[in-house]
Design a protein around this motif. Structure first.
Motif, PDB file in Angstrom:
ATOM      1  N   ALA A  87      82.713 -28.435  -1.741  1.00 32.67           N
ATOM      2  CA  ALA A  87      81.802 -29.383  -2.376  1.00 32.67           C
ATOM      3  C   ALA A  87      80.535 -29.562  -1.542  1.00 32.67           C
ATOM      4  O   ALA A  87      79.422 -29.614  -2.084  1.00 32.67           O
ATOM      5  N   ASP A  88      80.707 -29.639  -0.229  1.00 36.13           N
ATOM      6  CA  ASP A  88      79.547 -29.824   0.650  1.00 36.13           C
ATOM      7  C   ASP A  88      78.602 -28.632   0.600  1.00 36.13           C
ATOM      8  O   ASP A  88      77.388 -28.783   0.817  1.00 36.13           O
ATOM      9  N   ARG A  89      79.150 -27.446   0.307  1.00 34.71           N
ATOM     10  CA  ARG A  89      78.313 -26.240   0.202  1.00 34.71           C
ATOM     11  C   ARG A  89      77.821 -25.996  -1.224  1.00 34.71           C
ATOM     12  O   ARG A  89      77.127 -25.018  -1.480  1.00 34.71           O
ATOM     13  N   GLY A  90      78.232 -26.882  -2.165  1.00 31.46           N
ATOM     14  CA  GLY A  90      77.863 -26.692  -3.558  1.00 31.46           C
ATOM     15  C   GLY A  90      78.592 -25.543  -4.209  1.00 31.46           C
ATOM     16  O   GLY A  90      78.119 -24.974  -5.209  1.00 31.46           O
ATOM     17  N   ALA A  91      79.755 -25.175  -3.658  1.00 29.20           N
ATOM     18  CA  ALA A  91      80.481 -23.995  -4.138  1.00 29.20           C
ATOM     19  C   ALA A  91      81.713 -24.332  -4.969  1.00 29.20           C
ATOM     20  O   ALA A  91      82.477 -23.441  -5.334  1.00 29.20           O
ATOM     21  N   LEU A  92      81.907 -25.609  -5.302  1.00 35.44           N
ATOM     22  CA  LEU A  92      83.097 -25.996  -6.058  1.00 35.44           C
ATOM     23  C   LEU A  92      82.882 -25.888  -7.571  1.00 35.44           C
ATOM     24  O   LEU A  92      83.828 -25.740  -8.326  1.00 35.44           O
ATOM     25  N   VAL A  93      81.629 -25.927  -8.008  1.00 37.15           N
ATOM     26  CA  VAL A  93      81.332 -25.950  -9.443  1.00 37.15           C
ATOM     27  C   VAL A  93      81.829 -24.699 -10.183  1.00 37.15           C
ATOM     28  O   VAL A  93      82.363 -24.815 -11.288  1.00 37.15           O
ATOM     29  N   PRO A  94      81.665 -23.475  -9.636  1.00 33.76           N
ATOM     30  CA  PRO A  94      82.119 -22.303 -10.397  1.00 33.76           C
ATOM     31  C   PRO A  94      83.597 -22.346 -10.776  1.00 33.76           C
ATOM     32  O   PRO A  94      83.956 -22.028 -11.923  1.00 33.76           O
ATOM     33  N   SER A  95      84.466 -22.738  -9.850  1.00 32.09           N
ATOM     34  CA  SER A  95      85.888 -22.810 -10.202  1.00 32.09           C
ATOM     35  C   SER A  95      86.142 -23.984 -11.139  1.00 32.09           C
ATOM     36  O   SER A  95      87.029 -23.925 -11.996  1.00 32.09           O
ATOM     37  N   ALA A  96      85.355 -25.060 -11.006  1.00 31.83           N
ATOM     38  CA  ALA A  96      85.500 -26.189 -11.924  1.00 31.83           C
ATOM     39  C   ALA A  96      85.135 -25.777 -13.350  1.00 31.83           C
ATOM     40  O   ALA A  96      85.727 -26.258 -14.327  1.00 31.83           O
ATOM     41  N   HIS A  97      84.169 -24.880 -13.482  1.00 29.09           N
ATOM     42  CA  HIS A  97      83.722 -24.435 -14.808  1.00 29.09           C
ATOM     43  C   HIS A  97      84.796 -23.625 -15.531  1.00 29.09           C
ATOM     44  O   HIS A  97      84.715 -23.439 -16.757  1.00 29.09           O
ATOM     45  N   GLU A  98      85.798 -23.158 -14.802  1.00 28.19           N
ATOM     46  CA  GLU A  98      86.859 -22.370 -15.430  1.00 28.19           C
ATOM     47  C   GLU A  98      87.622 -23.169 -16.489  1.00 28.19           C
ATOM     48  O   GLU A  98      88.221 -22.589 -17.393  1.00 28.19           O
ATOM     49  N   HIS A  99      87.598 -24.501 -16.392  1.00 33.04           N
ATOM     50  CA  HIS A  99      88.281 -25.311 -17.406  1.00 33.04           C
ATOM     51  C   HIS A  99      87.594 -25.171 -18.760  1.00 33.04           C
ATOM     52  O   HIS A  99      88.256 -25.026 -19.791  1.00 33.04           O
ATOM     53  N   ALA A 100      86.274 -25.203 -18.758  1.00 34.37           N
ATOM     54  CA  ALA A 100      85.530 -25.001 -20.002  1.00 34.37           C
ATOM     55  C   ALA A 100      85.740 -23.579 -20.519  1.00 34.37           C
ATOM     56  O   ALA A 100      85.875 -23.357 -21.732  1.00 34.37           O
ATOM     57  N   GLU A 101      85.778 -22.606 -19.602  1.00 32.33           N
ATOM     58  CA  GLU A 101      86.012 -21.216 -19.999  1.00 32.33           C
ATOM     59  C   GLU A 101      87.392 -21.060 -20.638  1.00 32.33           C
ATOM     60  O   GLU A 101      87.549 -20.323 -21.625  1.00 32.33           O
ATOM     61  N   LEU A 102      88.383 -21.767 -20.086  1.00 30.98           N
ATOM     62  CA  LEU A 102      89.736 -21.694 -20.650  1.00 30.98           C
ATOM     63  C   LEU A 102      89.750 -22.244 -22.072  1.00 30.98           C
ATOM     64  O   LEU A 102      90.394 -21.667 -22.962  1.00 30.98           O
ATOM     65  N   LEU A 103      89.049 -23.335 -22.300  1.00 26.16           N
ATOM     66  CA  LEU A 103      88.988 -23.898 -23.655  1.00 26.16           C
ATOM     67  C   LEU A 103      88.309 -22.926 -24.617  1.00 26.16           C
ATOM     68  O   LEU A 103      88.716 -22.818 -25.784  1.00 26.16           O
ATOM     69  N   ASP A 104      87.285 -22.220 -24.153  1.00 32.30           N
ATOM     70  CA  ASP A 104      86.624 -21.221 -25.005  1.00 32.30           C
ATOM     71  C   ASP A 104      87.596 -20.101 -25.382  1.00 32.30           C
ATOM     72  O   ASP A 104      87.602 -19.625 -26.528  1.00 32.30           O
ATOM     73  N   LEU A 105      88.408 -19.667 -24.422  1.00 33.83           N
ATOM     74  CA  LEU A 105      89.392 -18.607 -24.696  1.00 33.83           C
ATOM     75  C   LEU A 105      90.448 -19.091 -25.682  1.00 33.83           C
ATOM     76  O   LEU A 105      90.869 -18.346 -26.576  1.00 33.83           O
ATOM     77  N   LEU A 106      90.872 -20.337 -25.536  1.00 33.51           N
ATOM     78  CA  LEU A 106      91.846 -20.900 -26.475  1.00 33.51           C
ATOM     79  C   LEU A 106      91.234 -21.016 -27.868  1.00 33.51           C
ATOM     80  O   LEU A 106      91.907 -20.755 -28.880  1.00 33.51           O
ATOM     81  N   ALA A 107      89.977 -21.416 -27.938  1.00 30.72           N
ATOM     82  CA  ALA A 107      89.303 -21.525 -29.233  1.00 30.72           C
ATOM     83  C   ALA A 107      89.216 -20.171 -29.927  1.00 30.72           C
ATOM     84  O   ALA A 107      89.307 -20.074 -31.159  1.00 30.72           O
ATOM     85  N   ALA A 108      89.065 -19.119 -29.118  1.00 28.87           N
ATOM     86  CA  ALA A 108      88.971 -17.762 -29.667  1.00 28.87           C
ATOM     87  C   ALA A 108      90.336 -17.149 -29.940  1.00 28.87           C
ATOM     88  O   ALA A 108      90.415 -16.041 -30.488  1.00 28.87           O
ATOM     89  N   GLY A 109      91.411 -17.845 -29.541  1.00 31.25           N
ATOM     90  CA  GLY A 109      92.759 -17.301 -29.713  1.00 31.25           C
ATOM     91  C   GLY A 109      93.033 -16.121 -28.805  1.00 31.25           C
ATOM     92  O   GLY A 109      93.876 -15.272 -29.124  1.00 31.25           O
ATOM     93  N   ASP A 110      92.346 -16.048 -27.673  1.00 31.57           N
ATOM     94  CA  ASP A 110      92.481 -14.927 -26.742  1.00 31.57           C
ATOM     95  C   ASP A 110      93.610 -15.231 -25.744  1.00 31.57           C
ATOM     96  O   ASP A 110      93.366 -15.748 -24.651  1.00 31.57           O
TER      97      ASP A 110
END
Length: 224
Positions: free
Chosen positions: A177-200
């Motif tokens: 978090a201090d390096r600003g490097a936590l956001v990419p892995s946090a974004h994986e939750h939104a990516e997972l929802l996109d995959l579920l929406a696509a039925g992938d």
């Protein structure tokens, strides 16, 4: 050694205060904000929350029952230390349960309105990561994953994962978090929802396996 200066939110008078304190302290243990080897007293923690010591003491006793902290007579509480082997085994169990369950959920299909209910949580996980609020990040992350797994319809599975996740430690979050490097892995939750929406189902399975692997890779780190 006593712990005094923590990034704990002021709670004030709220309904279900004990449960809110318990969730906050649990997230503080998981994220490493409460550190092994440090003795924390209920009064000092209560002062940071802006509440009396009683609900804090009760919440810490609940966490002791969960095996997250040890009680020290007339002193306070200390976070239960886990070895690297312990954390490897907890991560392995999580992967064995969560990865196939997410695949099964994807194969069954998730209604758009259900996914829409999870998106604000995914956004909060990412926002909390961006502002370096580890307690809010871990709390939202726990709720997201448990609500997602609940779609499989097995409450015993959900409670098992809740316990496994609570007993995990991800000490490297503060450094990320201090390096600003936590956001990419946090974004994986939104990516997972996109995959579920696509039925992938294949994509959701791969992402979930990759996501859990962070516990012992990019999220791992020494307590301190």
């Amino acid at each position: 050694m006593t712990g005094e200066d923590l990034a704990l939110p002021a709670l004030g008078a709220r309904r279900n205060l004990r449960e809110e304190i318990r969730q906050t302290l649990r997230a503080a243990v998981i994220s490493g904000e409460l550190r092994p080897g440090v003795v924390y007293s209920a009064p000092s923690l209560a002062a940071q929350f802006g509440v009396s010591a009683t609900p804090v003491r009760e919440a810490m006793l609940d966490l002791a029952t969960e095996g997250l902290v040890d009680t020290l007579r007339n002193k306070g509480f200390r976070v239960t230390e886990l070895s690297g082997k312990d954390l490897d085994e907890l991560s392995e169990l999580r992967a064995l349960i969560e990865v196939p369950t997410v695949r099964r959920i994807a194969e069954a299909g998730v209604a758009p309105d259900v996914l829409a209910e999870l998106r604000p949580l995914a956004a909060e996980i990412e926002a909390a990561a961006g502002r370096g609020d580890l307690i809010a990040h871990v709390t939202a992350d726990m709720e997201f994953h448990l609500r997602l797994l609940a779609l499989a319809g097995n409450q015993h599975l959900v409670e098992t994962v809740r316990s496994l996740r609570a007993r995990s430690r991800i000490y490297g979050l503060r450094s990320l978090a201090d390096r600003g490097a936590l956001v990419p892995s946090a974004h994986e939750h939104a990516e997972l929802l996109d995959l579920l929406a696509a039925g992938d189902a294949d994509g959701a399975e791969r992402l979930m396996r990759h996501h859990i692997a962070h516990v012992r890779t990019i999220w791992a780190g020494p307590p301190g």
